[in-house]
Design an enzyme around this catalytic site. Structure first.
Site, PDB file in Angstrom:
ATOM      1  CG  HIS A  39      -0.430   0.304   2.504  1.00 32.19           C
ATOM      2  ND1 HIS A  39      -0.068  -0.684   3.406  1.00 32.19           N
ATOM      3  CD2 HIS A  39      -0.146   1.483   3.123  1.00 32.19           C
ATOM      4  CE1 HIS A  39       0.387  -0.138   4.505  1.00 32.19           C
ATOM      5  NE2 HIS A  39       0.360   1.184   4.362  1.00 32.19           N
ATOM      6  CB  SER A  51       3.026   1.318   6.241  1.00 32.98           C
ATOM      7  OG  SER A  51       1.888   1.571   7.017  1.00 32.98           O
ATOM      8  CG  ASP A  57       0.027  -4.057   3.107  1.00 34.99           C
ATOM      9  OD1 ASP A  57       0.289  -3.402   2.088  1.00 34.99           O
ATOM     10  OD2 ASP A  57      -0.015  -3.548   4.255  1.00 34.99           O
TER      11      ASP A  57
END
Length: 344
Positions: A79, A187, A109
């Site tokens: 992402h 992330s 992901d």
């Protein structure tokens, strides 16, 4: 946001408090692990295009990653980079290198980047066998929360979740749950054990307030190795979603079938090179934001783009050798077109 070259206050406090060994007497201190792993941790800054109700806009995404090979392969979260146009990777000390995506699996992901070059002083992190990780094991997370580079947080493995038990949109991911602080910008960053081995790639956290509330989710490294290094999941460069039967009817999809509506196509991606077009506007249909003005993918390699076929399409594309042709059927402005591309 300006780059911070030193530890944040929270990280400094954590190192000061946890400067003694965690776990067994022979374990390294948190400070020692941090100093050992930092040369492998990177800050990722990516530029892309977003479709809004007023048209296309450009934006920048900031995340983290980890160098896992001497030849310049970096693992991160999909992402952060999957459908973006330009990617740069910053190492400790500030040196920045451009990168490109070579494998990506949004269903877990995960994405794999290839650096144009590996800077002097950078080192690849050793990768653990995460079958040995247990609930209660101490861990550290290093990344760029809110763009604050090389910040450290400390915690434990809180739980372990098998694939397809936590998030329907990420059915391929096995997750560690951790109480180590995870915020925006973490992330894609690595989670390490106390040996300094990577055991996971940070995905996201669950929060009602918008901050970290102790529910962080990290994709296990065994999942990442399988999907990015062993199978090398095909990177399409497409962002969009599967049409429901209701939306397919409203949009007059031919043959009483559904399709994948394209929102964004990353520059120089396989989707871009085959000629796919992204949306130009967002509209609201039955309370749902729907990107329109771009293509709707009807089939890939003869397989209709239904939810039931997504795994088959994923496997078919991942098996293609470099340069092998593949076919995509699309709906564009009411006309069915057949496109041919070649695998990267």
């Amino acid at each position: 946001m300006r780059r911070v070259a030193t530890l944040t206050l929270a990280a400094t406090v954590a190192v000061g408090v946890l400067g003694s060994p965690v776990g067994s007497a022979s374990a390294q201190t948190v400070r020692q692990v941090f100093e050992k792993v930092t040369p492998s941790v990177v800050v990722i800054r990516a530029r892309g295009r977003e479709v809004t109700a007023s048209g296309q806009t450009r934006y920048t995404e900031t995340g983290s990653g980890v160098l896992v090979s001497k030849d310049g392969k970096v693992m991160t979260a999909s992402h952060v980079v999957h459908a973006l146009d330009e990617i740069s990777v910053e190492f400790v000390g500030g040196e920045t290198v451009t990168a490109r995506i070579v494998a990506s699996e949004p269903a877990a992901d995960l994405s794999l980047l290839q650096l144009d070059r590996v800077p002097p002083g950078a080192s690849a992190a050793p990768m653990a066998d995460t079958n040995t990780v247990r609930v209660g094991d101490p861990v550290i997370v290093v990344g760029a929360p809110y763009g604050l580079s090389y910040a450290l947080s400390v915690g434990h493995i809180s739980a372990r979740w098998a694939p397809n038990t936590v998030y329907p949109t990420m059915p391929l991911a096995e997750f560690f749950q951790t109480d180590a602080v995870i915020n925006t910008g973490n992330s894609g960053g690595p989670m390490f054990n106390m040996k300094g081995e990577v055991i996971g790639i940070v995905s996201h956290n669950i929060s009602k307030s918008g901050g970290s509330e102790g529910l962080g989710f990290v994709v296990t490294l065994n999942t990442a190795k399988q999907l990015l290094l062993e199978k090398k999941s095909f990177w399409s460069g497409l962002e969009g979603f599967q049409l429901s039967d209701q939306l397919a009817d409203i949009l007059n999809i031919p043959g009483r079938q559904t399709g994948f509506i394209v929102k964004t196509v990353a520059k120089d991606s396989p989707g871009d090179r085959i000629g796919l077009r992204g949306a130009t506007m967002l509209v609201t249909i039955e309370g749902q934001s729907v990107p329109l003005g771009g293509d709707i993918v009807l089939s890939v390699e003869g397989l209709p783009t239904t939810s039931a076929n997504l795994a088959k399409i994923r496997e078919a594309m991942s098996r293609l050798s470099s340069g092998a042709p593949f076919k995509v059927t699309i709906l564009r402005a009411g006309e069915v077109l057949h496109l041919t591309g070649r695998a990267p």
